[in-house]
Write an enzyme that holds these catalytic residues in place. Structure first.
Site, PDB file in Angstrom:
ATOM      1  N   ILE A   1       0.854  -1.203   0.000  1.00  0.00           N
ATOM      2  CA  ILE A   1       0.000   0.000   0.000  1.00  0.00           C
ATOM      3  C   ILE A   1       0.881   1.241   0.000  1.00  0.00           C
ATOM      4  O   ILE A   1       0.598   2.240  -0.635  1.00  0.00           O
ATOM      5  CB  ILE A   1      -0.895   0.060   1.253  1.00  0.00           C
ATOM      6  CG1 ILE A   1      -1.744  -1.194   1.390  1.00  0.00           C
ATOM      7  CG2 ILE A   1      -1.794   1.288   1.209  1.00  0.00           C
ATOM      8  CD1 ILE A   1      -2.601  -1.193   2.648  1.00  0.00           C
ATOM      9  N   GLY A   2       1.931   1.163   0.754  1.00  0.00           N
ATOM     10  CA  GLY A   2       2.808   2.328   0.814  1.00  0.00           C
ATOM     11  C   GLY A   2       4.002   2.067   1.709  1.00  0.00           C
ATOM     12  O   GLY A   2       4.091   1.030   2.374  1.00  0.00           O
ATOM     13  N   LYS A   3       4.918   3.030   1.687  1.00  0.00           N
ATOM     14  CA  LYS A   3       6.116   2.911   2.519  1.00  0.00           C
ATOM     15  C   LYS A   3       6.222   4.107   3.420  1.00  0.00           C
ATOM     16  O   LYS A   3       5.954   5.228   3.000  1.00  0.00           O
ATOM     17  CB  LYS A   3       7.374   2.849   1.634  1.00  0.00           C
ATOM     18  CG  LYS A   3       7.463   1.581   0.844  1.00  0.00           C
ATOM     19  CD  LYS A   3       8.704   1.551  -0.016  1.00  0.00           C
ATOM     20  CE  LYS A   3       8.645   0.295  -0.886  1.00  0.00           C
ATOM     21  NZ  LYS A   3       9.638   0.249  -1.918  1.00  0.00           N
ATOM     22  N   GLY A   4       6.596   3.873   4.660  1.00  0.00           N
ATOM     23  CA  GLY A   4       6.797   4.990   5.577  1.00  0.00           C
ATOM     24  C   GLY A   4       8.111   4.808   6.300  1.00  0.00           C
ATOM     25  O   GLY A   4       8.904   3.923   5.963  1.00  0.00           O
TER      26      GLY A   4
ATOM     27  N   GLY B   1       8.379   1.265   7.899  1.00  0.00           N
ATOM     28  CA  GLY B   1       8.621   0.112   7.037  1.00  0.00           C
ATOM     29  C   GLY B   1       7.625   0.105   5.902  1.00  0.00           C
ATOM     30  O   GLY B   1       7.198   1.153   5.436  1.00  0.00           O
TER      31      GLY B   1
ATOM     32  N   VAL C   1       3.919  -1.057   4.289  1.00  0.00           N
ATOM     33  CA  VAL C   1       2.554  -1.455   4.651  1.00  0.00           C
ATOM     34  C   VAL C   1       1.959  -2.236   3.472  1.00  0.00           C
ATOM     35  O   VAL C   1       1.999  -1.770   2.332  1.00  0.00           O
ATOM     36  CB  VAL C   1       1.672  -0.225   4.972  1.00  0.00           C
ATOM     37  CG1 VAL C   1       0.267  -0.652   5.354  1.00  0.00           C
ATOM     38  CG2 VAL C   1       2.293   0.602   6.093  1.00  0.00           C
TER      39      VAL C   1
ATOM     40  N   ASP D   1       2.526  11.063  17.038  1.00  0.00           N
ATOM     41  CA  ASP D   1       2.685  11.340  15.606  1.00  0.00           C
ATOM     42  C   ASP D   1       1.317  11.611  14.959  1.00  0.00           C
ATOM     43  O   ASP D   1       1.044  11.112  13.877  1.00  0.00           O
ATOM     44  CB  ASP D   1       3.379  10.124  14.951  1.00  0.00           C
ATOM     45  CG  ASP D   1       4.062  10.477  13.634  1.00  0.00           C
ATOM     46  OD1 ASP D   1       4.275  11.681  13.372  1.00  0.00           O
ATOM     47  OD2 ASP D   1       4.370   9.557  12.863  1.00  0.00           O
TER      48      ASP D   1
ATOM     49  N   LYS E   1      -1.099  13.299  12.782  1.00  0.00           N
ATOM     50  CA  LYS E   1      -0.970  14.150  11.586  1.00  0.00           C
ATOM     51  C   LYS E   1      -2.003  13.687  10.574  1.00  0.00           C
ATOM     52  O   LYS E   1      -2.543  12.580  10.694  1.00  0.00           O
ATOM     53  CB  LYS E   1       0.442  14.050  11.008  1.00  0.00           C
ATOM     54  CG  LYS E   1       0.877  12.638  10.675  1.00  0.00           C
ATOM     55  CD  LYS E   1       2.316  12.607  10.199  1.00  0.00           C
ATOM     56  CE  LYS E   1       2.734  11.206   9.810  1.00  0.00           C
ATOM     57  NZ  LYS E   1       4.102  11.102   9.346  1.00  0.00           N
TER      58      LYS E   1
HETATM   59  P1  ATP Z   1       5.410   8.227   8.016  1.00  0.00           P
HETATM   60  O1  ATP Z   1       6.243   7.012   8.030  1.00  0.00           O
HETATM   61  O2  ATP Z   1       6.192   9.468   7.851  1.00  0.00           O
HETATM   62  O3  ATP Z   1       4.462   8.257   9.194  1.00  0.00           O
HETATM   63  P2  ATP Z   1       3.232   7.359   6.409  1.00  0.00           P
HETATM   64  O4  ATP Z   1       2.186   7.674   7.455  1.00  0.00           O
HETATM   65  O5  ATP Z   1       2.838   7.567   4.979  1.00  0.00           O
HETATM   66  O6  ATP Z   1       4.529   8.193   6.692  1.00  0.00           O
HETATM   67  P3  ATP Z   1       2.973   4.605   7.110  1.00  0.00           P
HETATM   68  O7  ATP Z   1       2.170   4.898   8.319  1.00  0.00           O
HETATM   69  O8  ATP Z   1       4.001   3.526   7.225  1.00  0.00           O
HETATM   70  O9  ATP Z   1       3.727   5.874   6.591  1.00  0.00           O
HETATM   71  O10 ATP Z   1       1.961   4.247   5.951  1.00  0.00           O
HETATM   72  C1  ATP Z   1       2.373   3.884   4.628  1.00  0.00           C
HETATM   73  C2  ATP Z   1       1.128   3.859   3.751  1.00  0.00           C
HETATM   74  O11 ATP Z   1       0.215   2.857   4.199  1.00  0.00           O
HETATM   75  C3  ATP Z   1       0.368   5.171   3.750  1.00  0.00           C
HETATM   76  O12 ATP Z   1      -0.092   5.402   2.433  1.00  0.00           O
HETATM   77  C4  ATP Z   1      -0.808   4.912   4.663  1.00  0.00           C
HETATM   78  O13 ATP Z   1      -1.930   5.690   4.307  1.00  0.00           O
HETATM   79  C5  ATP Z   1      -1.070   3.416   4.421  1.00  0.00           C
HETATM   80  N1  ATP Z   1      -1.666   2.777   5.601  1.00  0.00           N
HETATM   81  C6  ATP Z   1      -1.150   2.750   6.848  1.00  0.00           C
HETATM   82  N2  ATP Z   1      -1.959   2.082   7.700  1.00  0.00           N
HETATM   83  C7  ATP Z   1      -3.026   1.691   6.961  1.00  0.00           C
HETATM   84  C8  ATP Z   1      -4.236   0.971   7.255  1.00  0.00           C
HETATM   85  N3  ATP Z   1      -4.513   0.504   8.476  1.00  0.00           N
HETATM   86  N4  ATP Z   1      -5.113   0.763   6.246  1.00  0.00           N
HETATM   87  C9  ATP Z   1      -4.856   1.226   5.000  1.00  0.00           C
HETATM   88  N5  ATP Z   1      -3.743   1.888   4.655  1.00  0.00           N
HETATM   89  C10 ATP Z   1      -2.841   2.130   5.609  1.00  0.00           C
END
Ligand code: ATP
Length: 323
Positions: free
Chosen positions: A41-44, A47, A49, A156, A158
């Site tokens: 779905i994405g990277k943060g 790690g 997701v 965190d 936001k």
């Molecule tokens: P950061 O690491 O700076 O907090 P982030 O919030 O984008 O950035 P992650 O929280 O790791 O990083 O999320 C990565 C991606 O996964 C984002 O696009 C987020 O919207 C998505 N995501 C996280 N948790 C969920 C969830 N429970 N259901 C659906 N998508 C999710």
């Protein structure tokens, strides 16, 4: 019922409570092989997701393994799992369990189907009317008030960590900041690497604790008060459709916020009460920031009719020292 040691008989030895915590943690342990991992779905910072399946659709947050190389990271991770499993609120993402056996560390939560407030506000440029803006803020403060009542600091909060699913707010990522910090080396030589948009959420006391050379053990002083500061920023984004301090370089934001300066709200087309919430949440003194229960009361009293943003009144933030 399983005791986690918190309500244990005081005569119990520390060893007993430690073992009951690990017993309780075991109940939330998901064998990695049971997860059916799907798309990224994405990277943060934390790690990667993935969407996946584990008795239904789930989100799987996998810790970056290249950083999980010591006992300390594992302990921090388990501590966050202990925090996570205590949460049950309709505005908080549902924690389902965790993979706690290295090298596979992951947190499994319900999959949020909607978009984040970040995507709505900053990517799609959606404009919410006042009634919806208040409804979103109310749900955020409900979820956050619950977290604080449970003794949990989000650390965190936001718009990227707030989902909107058919009108319902779902807050994610609470308490994970410590793991993130331990896992991700933010130091590159003499540079402090700052994730985009992060600074706007840092309360003055947190801002003043930033160090160019951040030692791994230097925790930033996150508290319920710093969460309330973050809520102020989210409220601002909802109202204005942009970040506070827009266009300012990071060093100017750090200097201004650290000195107690706030963006001027003179050009924000909103009632005094709406602005007062912002100013109170952004108070320089942490203890002057309102609790979520009080924010809730103020939000309930706001008139919901008038549109707060008008394209004919763009918001220009001027630097000011009002506090
Ligand atoms: P950061 O690491 O700076 O907090 P982030 O919030 O984008 O950035 P992650 O929280 O790791 O990083 O999320 C990565 C991606 O996964 C984002 O696009 C987020 O919207 C998505 N995501 C996280 N948790 C969920 C969830 N429970 N259901 C659906 N998508 C999710």
């Amino acid at each position: 019922t399983v005791s986690d040691g918190e309500n244990a008989d005081p005569r119990c030895t520390r060893q007993n409570s430690v073992s009951s915590v690990s017993q309780s943690l075991r109940e939330w342990d998901i064998p990695y092989d049971e997860l059916d991992r799907g798309e990224v779905i994405g990277k943060g910072r934390f790690g990667i997701v993935y969407s996946g399946n584990w008795h239904g659709h789930v989100a799987i947050k996998e810790l970056r393994m290249d950083y999980v190389n010591d006992e300390k990271t594992l302990e921090a991770f388990k501590a966050e799992v202990v925090t996570f499993r205590k949460t049950r609120h309709e505005n908080l993402v549902l924690f389902m369990g965790a993979c706690m056996k290295p090298p596979r560390l992951a947190i499994v939560t319900s999959l949020c189907k909607g978009r984040t407030l970040y995507t709505h506000i900053h990517v799609q440029k959606d404009k919410f009317n006042m009634s919806k803006t208040i409804m979103i803020a109310q749900q955020i403060s409900q979820g956050m008030g619950y977290l604080h009542a449970r003794g949990i600091v989000h650390k965190d909060l936001k718009t990227k960590n707030i989902f909107l699913e058919s009108g319902k707010v779902v807050i994610t990522d609470f308490g994970l900041f410590n793991v993130t910090r331990l896992c991700h080396d933010t130091r590159r030589g003499n540079w402090l690497s700052i994730p985009p948009g992060w600074l706007c959420y840092l309360a003055p006391e947190v801002m003043r604790s930033l160090r160019v050379i951040q030692k791994p053990d230097d925790g930033l002083p996150f508290t319920p008060y710093s969460d309330i500061y973050c809520f102020g920023t989210v409220w601002y984004e909802l109202l204005c459709g942009e970040w506070p301090h827009k266009g300012l370089p990071p060093e100017a934001i750090i200097w201004q916020v650290g000195r107690g300066m706030k963006p001027s709200l003179a050009n924000l087309q909103a009632s005094r009460d709406v602005k007062d919430i912002l100013m109170a949440c952004w108070s320089y003194q942490p203890y002057e920031r309102p609790e979520f229960a009080n924010i809730q009361i103020t939000l309930n009293k706001l008139p919901k009719k008038r549109l707060h943003r008008s394209p004919s009144h763009p918001i220009h933030l001027s630097r000011s020292a009002e506090s």
